[in-house]
Scaffold this active site. Structure first.
Site, PDB file in Angstrom:
ATOM      1  N   CYS A 169      -4.878   6.644  -3.892  1.00 33.87           N
ATOM      2  CA  CYS A 169      -4.310   5.286  -3.875  1.00 33.87           C
ATOM      3  C   CYS A 169      -2.862   5.405  -4.356  1.00 33.87           C
ATOM      4  O   CYS A 169      -2.626   5.726  -5.529  1.00 33.87           O
ATOM      5  CB  CYS A 169      -5.118   4.372  -4.787  1.00 33.87           C
ATOM      6  SG  CYS A 169      -4.447   2.699  -4.882  1.00 33.87           S
TER       7      CYS A 169
ATOM      8  N   CYS B 128       0.876  -1.172   0.000  1.00 32.28           N
ATOM      9  CA  CYS B 128       0.000   0.000   0.000  1.00 32.28           C
ATOM     10  C   CYS B 128       0.913   1.222   0.000  1.00 32.28           C
ATOM     11  O   CYS B 128       1.669   1.425   0.957  1.00 32.28           O
ATOM     12  CB  CYS B 128      -0.905  -0.006   1.230  1.00 32.28           C
ATOM     13  SG  CYS B 128      -1.910   1.475   1.390  1.00 32.28           S
ATOM     14  N   GLY B 129       0.855   2.010  -1.062  1.00 26.89           N
ATOM     15  CA  GLY B 129       1.774   3.142  -1.179  1.00 26.89           C
ATOM     16  C   GLY B 129       1.506   4.226  -0.148  1.00 26.89           C
ATOM     17  O   GLY B 129       2.427   4.694   0.531  1.00 26.89           O
TER      18      GLY B 129
END
Ligand SMILES: N[C@H](CCC[C@H](N)C(=O)O)C(=O)O
EC number: 5.1.1.7
Length: 279
Positions: free
Chosen positions: A213, A79-80
């Site tokens: 995201c 998950c960035g």
């Protein structure tokens, strides 16, 4: 759930992608209960509410390792935005310095906590699995869909307007047979005249549009550069209106290397869960 309450939590926002972060170096939630725990605490209005849960744990050789859960309780490889928040949290808690390396399912992430403006830069895992030439009908029109894995899978679609039904189109692509069985996140990308991107994302495991995201804006930038639509570094405005920066060397697609994602990682509040947060 019979846990050792109160449980200290930190609520964080990575460009509007929000997370509950817990120092889990002392195990508080048994692993078999973690998916259900994630679902319960991420439930908006009934509990804390978030797009995901991050558990920070000790690692034998790196600064720390994490466990990342989507709000539906599923585990994601990476998950960035969550990585940027985890790095800020680890620095603030004295778990790591400004320069950090931590372990995720997708691989080792290097992070740098920059100055005091709550900015964090993370080096993403090397992208792979680039695909183009997938045509899917969305609104009577056939759209070319690109695919790339930037730590988690992403389908990227270029659109002329950002006023599109992200939830409806996102669900159709997220569950499309082209991306089975793992499914995919879906990024709708508008390219501005100055080569900046606006990216709206439907997230797998949240099963809705999120306000940003991180792996998604990286996927969008890698594909856009590969298509000759912009050049690195790429300024990205996210669905929630915040800015993220993506930079890498190479021609994009899976030839993008040394991929970095930078942006704010905000500490919203620190608190403690009561047992009623899990009803
Ligand atoms: N929902 C994603 C994981 C979180 C990705 C996103 N929040 C990011 O910042 O990269 C998945 O299950 O593939």
């Amino acid at each position: 759930m019979n846990l050792d309450f109160p449980i200290a939590i930190t609520k964080m926002s990575g460009a509007g992608n929000d997370f509950i972060v817990i120092d889990h170096r002392r195990p508080l939630v048994p692993e078999p209960l973690q998916p259900q725990f994630a679902q319960l605490v991420c439930r908006r209005r009934f509990s804390v509410g978030a797009d995901g849960l991050i558990l920070i744990e000790d690692d034998e050789e790196l600064d720390f390792r994490w466990r990342f859960y989507n709000s539906d309780g599923s585990v994601a490889e990476m998950c960035g935005n969550g990585a940027r928040c985890a790095a800020r949290f680890a620095f603030r808690q004295g778990i790591a310095g400004r320069s950090q390396r931590f372990r995720t399912v997708a691989g080792v992430i290097e992070a740098e906590v920059i100055g005091e403006q709550e900015h964090v830069s993370v080096r993403m895992t090397e992208p792979f699995g680039y695909r183009d030439g997938i045509f899917i009908n969305l609104d009577g029109t056939s759209y070319e869909v690109f695919f790339i894995n930037t730590g988690v899978p992403h389908a990227v679609v270029f659109v002329a307007s950002d006023q599109i039904p992200v939830r409806e189109w996102g669900r159709r692509l997220r569950f499309h047979e082209q991306f089975a069985p793992a499914g995919t996140n879906v990024d709708f990308v508008r390219v501005d005249g100055d080569g900046a991107l606006l990216v709206r994302t439907y997230e797998r495991g949240v099963e809705d549009e999120t306000m940003a995201c991180g792996t998604g804006v990286v996927a969008a930038a890698l594909v856009a550069v590969r298509q000759g639509l912009c050049e690195s570094p790429v300024d990205v405005t996210t669905g929630g209106g915040e800015q993220l920066l993506v930079q890498f060397t190479g021609e994009g697609g899976e030839q993008g290397t040394d991929v970095y994602l930078q942006g704010a990682a905000r500490i919203v509040y620190e608190g403690a869960l009561s047992p009623e947060a899990l009803l």
